[in-house]
Write an enzyme that holds these catalytic residues in place. Structure first.
Site, PDB file in Angstrom:
ATOM      1  N   THR A  72       0.803  -1.224   0.000  1.00  0.00           N
ATOM      2  CA  THR A  72       0.000   0.000   0.000  1.00  0.00           C
ATOM      3  C   THR A  72       0.837   1.276   0.000  1.00  0.00           C
ATOM      4  O   THR A  72       0.627   2.168  -0.828  1.00  0.00           O
ATOM      5  CB  THR A  72      -0.949   0.003   1.210  1.00  0.00           C
ATOM      6  N   LYS A 155      -6.957   4.873   5.793  1.00  0.00           N
ATOM      7  CA  LYS A 155      -5.588   4.593   6.255  1.00  0.00           C
ATOM      8  C   LYS A 155      -4.759   5.875   6.297  1.00  0.00           C
ATOM      9  O   LYS A 155      -4.851   6.704   5.388  1.00  0.00           O
ATOM     10  CB  LYS A 155      -4.903   3.605   5.314  1.00  0.00           C
ATOM     11  N   ASP A 156      -3.904   5.998   7.304  1.00  0.00           N
ATOM     12  CA  ASP A 156      -3.031   7.173   7.386  1.00  0.00           C
ATOM     13  C   ASP A 156      -2.137   7.287   6.157  1.00  0.00           C
ATOM     14  O   ASP A 156      -2.027   8.345   5.541  1.00  0.00           O
ATOM     15  CB  ASP A 156      -2.193   7.147   8.676  1.00  0.00           C
ATOM     16  N   ARG A 157      -1.508   6.178   5.759  1.00  0.00           N
ATOM     17  CA  ARG A 157      -0.579   6.224   4.627  1.00  0.00           C
ATOM     18  C   ARG A 157      -1.270   6.544   3.313  1.00  0.00           C
ATOM     19  O   ARG A 157      -0.676   7.123   2.401  1.00  0.00           O
ATOM     20  CB  ARG A 157       0.204   4.914   4.535  1.00  0.00           C
ATOM     21  N   HIS A 300      -8.258  -8.803   2.172  1.00  0.00           N
ATOM     22  CA  HIS A 300      -7.340  -9.564   3.016  1.00  0.00           C
ATOM     23  C   HIS A 300      -8.068 -10.610   3.851  1.00  0.00           C
ATOM     24  O   HIS A 300      -7.639 -11.757   3.934  1.00  0.00           O
ATOM     25  CB  HIS A 300      -6.589  -8.617   3.960  1.00  0.00           C
ATOM     26  N   HIS A 344      -2.112  -1.494  -5.619  1.00  0.00           N
ATOM     27  CA  HIS A 344      -1.621  -2.840  -5.927  1.00  0.00           C
ATOM     28  C   HIS A 344      -2.848  -3.671  -6.235  1.00  0.00           C
ATOM     29  O   HIS A 344      -3.985  -3.228  -6.010  1.00  0.00           O
ATOM     30  CB  HIS A 344      -0.840  -3.455  -4.751  1.00  0.00           C
TER      31      HIS A 344
END
Length: 536
Positions: A72, A155-157, A300, A344
């Site tokens: 990610t 998500k933070d990223r 996932h 991805h």
């Protein structure tokens, strides 16, 4: 008459000038999205979501990541910098740091604090580990910081890395149900974000069941519900419907991430950001980076053939359709530019493949580390392994030196051992990575994802279909097409209808967008562009 003509010319000139650049760029990243989902679920999509983007915009059917590991954080960083982890430095979601001897997270920053709620750790984040500039950075610079840039994600990223170093804001979701940020961006949240959080919008999604959006017969592109290849969602059997209120009561608001409604909440927040920050309201281009993460959590846990995943995409299709309609009304059709891609893709569930006679297997990374330690002790009388993670092998150089061993010989010995393992396709030393050439296709993937100051002394690639994960659900990370092949759609301002099946690389997005905006390319981009959407 002459006066009327002059006014008309002035109006036309003004309109042409206003349309010289889009008022708003919206970058959409769908976490763990395979291009194949656009084909497989096509019959069940509406006409106004993914199909609108494809039919009225430009579709790149054969876009790939050109490095490994396909995770990610590197994915988001590569989309927005136009380069690969070898250059931008985000070599994983988390990775082993040689200097400290500890794991580090991609956006960790101990110098900042959380703003938005009292969760201390969730907000200690910033883009400082990202070494390259982003297209959003270059937009800020080119407009003398007048163009606004905001990144949002569950998500933070997914929020921080696309928004870049100069962003006005990046917001991400906390397990408290609030969208939070860090003091990197400001001392307190904007009032509108604080108000949004106070209204607790997440409760309207967690107070009901997750039921199928459509009749069960619709989901014939997926395996049966509660099949053996699905994991459990917060200890609940993988069987629709799910009682989200019970899950929330037993856990926290973080459960929303693993449902399609995480995407809905994100879209709600995105609309609030557009409205409150007046994005796309003047002729200085603004940029909203949106990353839908719930698809990754569901993928996932439950896998690519689960009814739950299909339902998540059917719901996301509706969310995107609604969001495009909102943009039409608030920014104006033709005034905004959208691109949609993924960070991805994802592998098939290995157990499912095995049950259908494909000779592959699940690999436990802990077993690999254990076996490497045992091999070291048997060969050298001591454990020389420092760490194994993210397909990287790190050696304890102090131990190697103290035993009077040659590190080159140690690496070669371990490489020979690894290449005898059933699951392994290749093992490369750091010297081989440094001297990569075009004749070894997969070594080039490793080289583009390898930073010598942060990666290991050996890098391994598993055989196709072998996955480092559990028996249920799925994961990603390899250089194979099931992990690299992602959608890429362009829509809106100055985008002609069309499609191509020529192979493209994810790193072409950022230089293409900056060419459209007539601004500087990100500082590490190689400048390869997508001519199909640049040639009018």
């Amino acid at each position: 008459m002459k006066k009327a003509l002059a006014v008309s010319v002035l109006l036309v000139s003004s309109l042409l000038s206003a349309q010289d650049k889009p008022k708003l760029v919206v970058g959409i990243v769908v976490d763990q999205m395979k291009m194949e989902y656009l084909y497989r679920f096509s019959n069940d999509f509406s006409e106004n979501g993914f199909k609108r983007l494809m039919k009225e915009g430009y579709t790149f059917n054969n876009t790939h990541y050109n490095y490994m590991p396909t995770y990610t954080a590197p994915g988001h960083a590569s989309i927005y910098t136009g380069t690969t982890p070898a250059v931008h430095g985000i070599v994983g979601n988390e990775w082993f740091n040689k200097a400290t001897g500890k794991e580090m997270y991609c956006t960790d920053d101990e110098s900042v604090s959380t703003i938005g709620d009292d969760s201390e750790k969730e907000g200690k984040m910033s883009p400082r580990n990202l070494q390259s500039s982003t297209m959003t950075d270059e937009l800020k610079l080119s407009t003398n910081f007048k163009g606004k840039v905001i990144g949002i994600s569950i998500k933070d990223r997914g929020a921080i890395l696309p928004a870049g170093h100069f962003a006005d804001w990046a917001f991400w979701y906390s397990k408290t149900g609030a969208f939070i940020s860090s003091t990197y961006y400001g001392e307190k949240l904007p009032d509108w974000a604080t108000q949004f959080n106070s209204e607790k919008h997440y409760l309207k999604y967690l107070s009901k069941n997750w039921e199928l959006l459509k009749s069960k017969e619709t989901y014939n592109e997926s395996l049966n519900d509660n099949n053996p290849y699905e994991g459990k969602l917060y200890k609940k059997a993988p069987f629709m419907p799910y009682n989200l209120k019970d899950m929330y009561d037993a856990n926290d608001a973080g459960v929303l991430r693993s449902t399609p409604f995480g995407n809905n909440l994100l879209a709600d927040f995105a609309k609030k950001a557009i409205e409150s920050e007046n994005l796309g309201k003047d002729n200085i281009t603004d940029f909203l980076a949106v990353s839908f993460s719930s698809t990754d959590y569901v993928g996932h846990l439950l896998g690519p053939r689960s009814i739950e995943l299909q339902d998540t995409y059917l719901r996301l299709d509706e969310t995107i359709a609604d969001f495009l309609t909102y943009l039409d009304k608030t920014v104006g059709k033709g005034n905004y530019l959208v691109f949609l891609t993924a960070d991805h893709a994802g592998a098939e569930n290995v157990t499912y493949l095995k049950d259908n006679r494909y000779k592959v297997d699940n690999i436990n990374y802990k077993n690999i580390q254990k076996e490497l330690k045992e091999f070291s002790e048997k060969t050298y009388g001591e454990d020389l392994l420092l760490n194994y993670s993210n397909y990287n092998v790190f050696f304890d150089k102090n131990k190697v030196k103290s035993k009077g061993l040659n590190l080159q010989d140690v690496k070669q010995t371990f490489k020979e051992y690894l290449q005898k393992q059933e699951y392994l396709k290749r093992a490369y030393t750091e010297e081989e990575v440094a001297n990569a050439n075009a004749t070894d296709y997969y070594l080039n993937f490793v080289a583009k994802g390898y930073d010598p100051t942060q990666n290991g002394e050996l890098v391994v690639i598993f055989k196709p279909g072998y996955v480092e994960y559990s028996a249920t659900g799925t994961t990603h990370g390899s250089p194979y097409s099931y992990d690299t092949h992602v959608p890429l759609l362009f829509y809106g301002w100055n985008i002609k209808k069309g499609a191509t099946h020529d192979r493209k690389e994810i790193t072409q997005i950022a230089p293409t967008i900056t060419q459209m905006l007539k601004i500087t390319m990100p500082n590490s981009s190689d400048g390869k562009v997508l001519l199909e959407v640049l040639n009018k």
